[in-house]
Design an enzyme around this catalytic site. Structure first.
Site, short mmCIF file in Angstrom:
data_model
loop_
_atom_site.label_atom_id
_atom_site.label_comp_id
_atom_site.label_asym_id
_atom_site.label_seq_id
_atom_site.Cartn_x
_atom_site.Cartn_y
_atom_site.Cartn_z
N TYR A 226 34.31 35.92 45.58
CA TYR A 226 35.10 36.15 46.79
C TYR A 226 34.41 35.56 48.03
O TYR A 226 34.86 35.79 49.15
CB TYR A 226 35.27 37.65 47.03
CG TYR A 226 36.24 38.35 46.10
CD1 TYR A 226 37.54 38.63 46.52
CD2 TYR A 226 35.88 38.73 44.82
CE1 TYR A 226 38.44 39.28 45.69
CE2 TYR A 226 36.77 39.38 43.98
CZ TYR A 226 38.04 39.65 44.42
OH TYR A 226 38.93 40.30 43.60
N HIS A 378 53.65 44.27 36.05
CA HIS A 378 52.29 43.85 36.41
C HIS A 378 51.89 42.61 35.59
O HIS A 378 51.43 41.60 36.14
CB HIS A 378 51.31 45.00 36.18
CG HIS A 378 49.89 44.64 36.44
ND1 HIS A 378 49.28 44.87 37.66
CD2 HIS A 378 48.95 44.02 35.68
CE1 HIS A 378 48.04 44.42 37.62
NE2 HIS A 378 47.81 43.90 36.43
N GLU A 379 52.04 42.70 34.29
CA GLU A 379 51.61 41.58 33.43
C GLU A 379 52.44 40.33 33.70
O GLU A 379 51.92 39.22 33.70
CB GLU A 379 51.68 41.98 31.95
CG GLU A 379 50.73 43.11 31.56
CD GLU A 379 49.30 42.92 32.03
OE1 GLU A 379 48.83 41.77 32.10
OE2 GLU A 379 48.63 43.93 32.33
N HIS A 382 51.04 38.29 36.44
CA HIS A 382 50.00 37.34 36.02
C HIS A 382 50.63 36.10 35.40
O HIS A 382 50.25 34.97 35.67
CB HIS A 382 49.08 37.98 34.98
CG HIS A 382 48.17 39.05 35.51
ND1 HIS A 382 47.37 38.87 36.60
CD2 HIS A 382 47.92 40.32 35.07
CE1 HIS A 382 46.66 39.99 36.82
NE2 HIS A 382 46.98 40.88 35.91
N GLU A 408 45.95 40.30 40.66
CA GLU A 408 46.35 41.66 40.31
C GLU A 408 47.48 42.17 41.20
O GLU A 408 48.27 43.02 40.79
CB GLU A 408 45.16 42.61 40.42
CG GLU A 408 43.98 42.28 39.49
CD GLU A 408 44.38 42.24 38.03
OE1 GLU A 408 45.36 42.91 37.66
OE2 GLU A 408 43.72 41.51 37.26
N HIS A 509 37.59 48.10 31.13
CA HIS A 509 36.96 47.11 32.00
C HIS A 509 35.44 47.21 32.04
O HIS A 509 34.76 46.22 32.29
CB HIS A 509 37.52 47.23 33.42
CG HIS A 509 39.02 47.24 33.46
ND1 HIS A 509 39.77 48.29 32.98
CD2 HIS A 509 39.91 46.33 33.91
CE1 HIS A 509 41.06 48.03 33.14
NE2 HIS A 509 41.18 46.84 33.70
#
Ligand code: X8Z
Ligand code: ZN
Length: 609
Positions: A226, A378-379, A382, A408, A509
């Site tokens: 970032y 959500h998916e 992507h 995201e 994660h």
């Protein structure tokens, strides 16, 4: 997730493949104006990108097999994955490629901005795989493959009977009997202990890998994507958490009292026992509230799982995005395996850009309920991000989000939009004329989006920061986790959780998207910034009751953000698109009307946070 480009998680760098067509097209024109240095750079980038894309694709294919077909005792897929990932690492981490990128970046001023970004991407990828320490990289790849297999090959059991994680989630959502809830919650944590040794190895290997290229630790490496230092990232997380804290405190108080009532507890506990909450990690409590007139679960059930995916696609195409490629449907793994399957699959949702070109897939276990409805959107966010930055202007190496949080944010934004009342009425999922209680709707949303903030920006980020950067001792891993759970979320374990458990490792994660959970905290903040802008300035609708369906203007707005991928500067993009810097302002403002209601409800109640 992972290092490659799955799901939006991802990591590293990306490249360009189509680089040939694309750069060739652009090349002819550009050649005339390219300086000698730029031409030299471009020749290298084109070659590098081609090999990168090829090895990346092989790695993704192997990983796909490993994640969609886990057969106990069969190491074929795992072995192939290791080989493919080693080949990818050998290339991206080769001394030659790293040296070349460094040398070219010394001449930064003479390169085009796009070339500079690609060389930075090459270095970033190289740092994760440096071949000056090939044995460490190999050991890390092995450890990662084994960890994934253990996590997803795990046989969850309740009362001796094998259950899926969907089954556990359904119990935690609906069950009123606290003993049964406790059993389900404990069952969900049984996978932890077996992951401890692997995770400790991974810490060492991940840190060592990136340290050889000058990063202090793996957390620092991930934050650097970032353009931020580790302290800057932690500071930002504190800031986000602080801004949402007053509302969280009200939600926490409200939940303690309401749940105590629901479960018939004699006393209202000061902190929420983890098994009272409708989610394995207490990160989303939205199913605590039913809004009268909006029963999404009941409306979705008869539609079936396939409908959810198709409806998600319809929403995106209504905004002007293209249809999904046929291969999305033929090659993805979208639904739970049949009960009698003799193999398992990764149970956590993800989206994959298999070849950094047209092959996009999703791995899910969709069931027709409101959680999967949101996750499907959500998916697909992507997936549409992948499809949108796969264009001739974006080199393969920059086919990533403006940053990981943007990746995201898009699908989560669509997930929010897809649950607002005017949209649901358009789909006939609710009756247009139903009167609904707007405060209850907002409360339900807050129990999802606001409740997530202390978990993501606090618990997960702090724990991983301690783990990777502060060398959290191996005999304090679980203790630290529960300290943070109490401090940030006001959640306590139902029973003593000593170091024989490893509860953080039950979160996917922690194992395979290490040191990047702050992506999600930031993504929610960005989501509300984008939503606020869309509602007020594009649709001219109340942000609490929008209907994006069919708006080409909204589609264009989102496409403009997604189109340049990582070739755009994420801060400039936010400023340009919303007029604001990264800020929780919009999120706080969205939920402001709830504050008064909760304060009223909580009058006379004891606050403990
Ligand atoms: O992992 C995810 C996505 C895949 S990128 C389903 N999410 C986080 C989680 O489940 O913990 C989405 C929100 C938070
Ligand atoms: Zn995601």
């Amino acid at each position: 997730m992972k290092k490659l480009i799955f799901t939006g998680l991802t990591a590293a760098v990306l490249l360009s493949s189509c680089s040939s067509q694309k750069t060739e097209g652009a090349g002819t024109e550009a050649t005339a104006v390219m300086t000698e240095v730029q031409q030299e750079a471009q020749t290298f980038l084109d070659q590098y990108s081609q090999t990168y894309q090829d090895l990346y694709t092989k790695s993704a294919e192997a990983e796909w097999a490993s994640n969609t077909r886990i057969v106990e005792g069969d190491t074929t897929n795992a072995a192939a994955t290791r080989r493919a990932n080693e080949a990818f690492a050998a290339f991206t981490g080769s001394a030659e490629n790293i040296e070349k990128a460094k040398a070219m970046l010394k001449k930064k001023d003479q390169l085009t901005p796009l070339q500079v970004k690609q060389f930075e991407a090459i270095l970033y990828a190289g740092a994760n795989n440096p071949q000056i320490i090939p044995e460490v990289v190999k050991a890390r790849i092995k450890a990662e493959t084994e960890q994934t297999e253990k996590l997803y090959g795990f046989d969850y059991r309740i009362y001796e009977k094998s259950v899926s994680t969907n089954d556990i989630d359904n119990i935690l959502k609906d069950e009123k009997d606290l003993k049964k809830r406790l059993d389900a919650w404990q069952a969900s944590k049984e996978v932890g202990p077996g992951l401890k040794e692997g995770l400790l190895d991974l810490r060492e290997l991940r840190n060592k890998t990136v340290q050889s290229l000058g990063y202090d630790d793996y957390f620092t490496y991930q934050a650097s994507d970032y353009g931020m230092s580790r302290p800057e990232m932690m500071e930002l997380m504190q800031q986000i958490n602080k801004e949402l804290r007053p509302l969280y405190r009200e939600l926490h108080t409200y939940a303690r009292y309401e749940l105590a009532k629901k479960y018939g507890a004699k006393e209202v506990p000061d902190y929420l026992p983890a098994h009272w909450l409708p989610n394995r990690w207490g990160q989303d409590w939205s199913s605590m509230v039913n809004v009268e007139g909006i029963d999404l679960d009941a409306a979705l059930k008869p539609k079936g799982a396939e409908w959810l995916v198709q409806q998600g696609e319809r929403f995106y195409t209504s905004l002007g995005f293209p249809s999904l490629p046929q291969t999305f449907y033929t090659k993805s793994s979208l639904y739970p395996l049949p009960a009698n399957a003799n193999y398992k699959k990764n149970n956590h949702a993800s989206a994959w850009h298999m070849d950094l070109d047209k092959d996009v897939r999703s791995l899910m276990s969709v069931e027709p309920n409101s959680e999967w409805y949101e996750t499907t959107h959500h998916e697909l966010g992507h997936i549409y991000y992948y499809m949108t930055y796969t264009n001739p202007d974006v080199p393969v190496l920059l086919r990533e989000g403006a940053n990981r949080a943007y990746h995201e944010a898009i699908g989560s934004l669509m997930g929010l939009a897809a649950t607002q009342k005017p949209f649901l009425a358009e789909l006939n999922l609710i009756d247009k004329n139903t009167q609904t209680d707007e405060v209850q709707t907002l409360l339900k949303e807050a129990l999802n989006y606001v409740v997530f903030i202390p978990f993501s920006s606090g618990v997960m980020s702090e724990w991983e920061n301690d783990f990777y950067a502060n060398n959290l001792p191996a005999d304090q891993l679980n203790k630290r986790w529960w300290e943070l759970k109490k401090q940030y979320q006001g959640i306590v374990p139902p029973t003593d959780r000593g170091e024989n458990y490893l509860d953080p490792a039950t979160k996917t994660h922690i194992n395979d998207d290490a040191a990047q959970y702050y992506d999600y905290a930031m993504s929610y903040v960005i989501l509300f910034q984008l939503h606020d802008h869309i509602a007020r300035n594009i649709l001219k609708q109340d942000p609490h009751a929008t209907n994006y369906y069919g708006s080409k203007e909204v589609g264009n707005f989102l496409r403009d953000i997604m189109y340049p991928g990582a070739s755009a500067d994420w801060r400039e993009m936010l400023k340009e698109k919303t007029g604001e810097e990264l800020s929780a302002r919009a999120m706080v403002a969205y939920f402001q009307p709830l504050m008064d209601y909760l304060k009223e409800q909580n009058k006379g109640r004891k606050y403990t946070l």
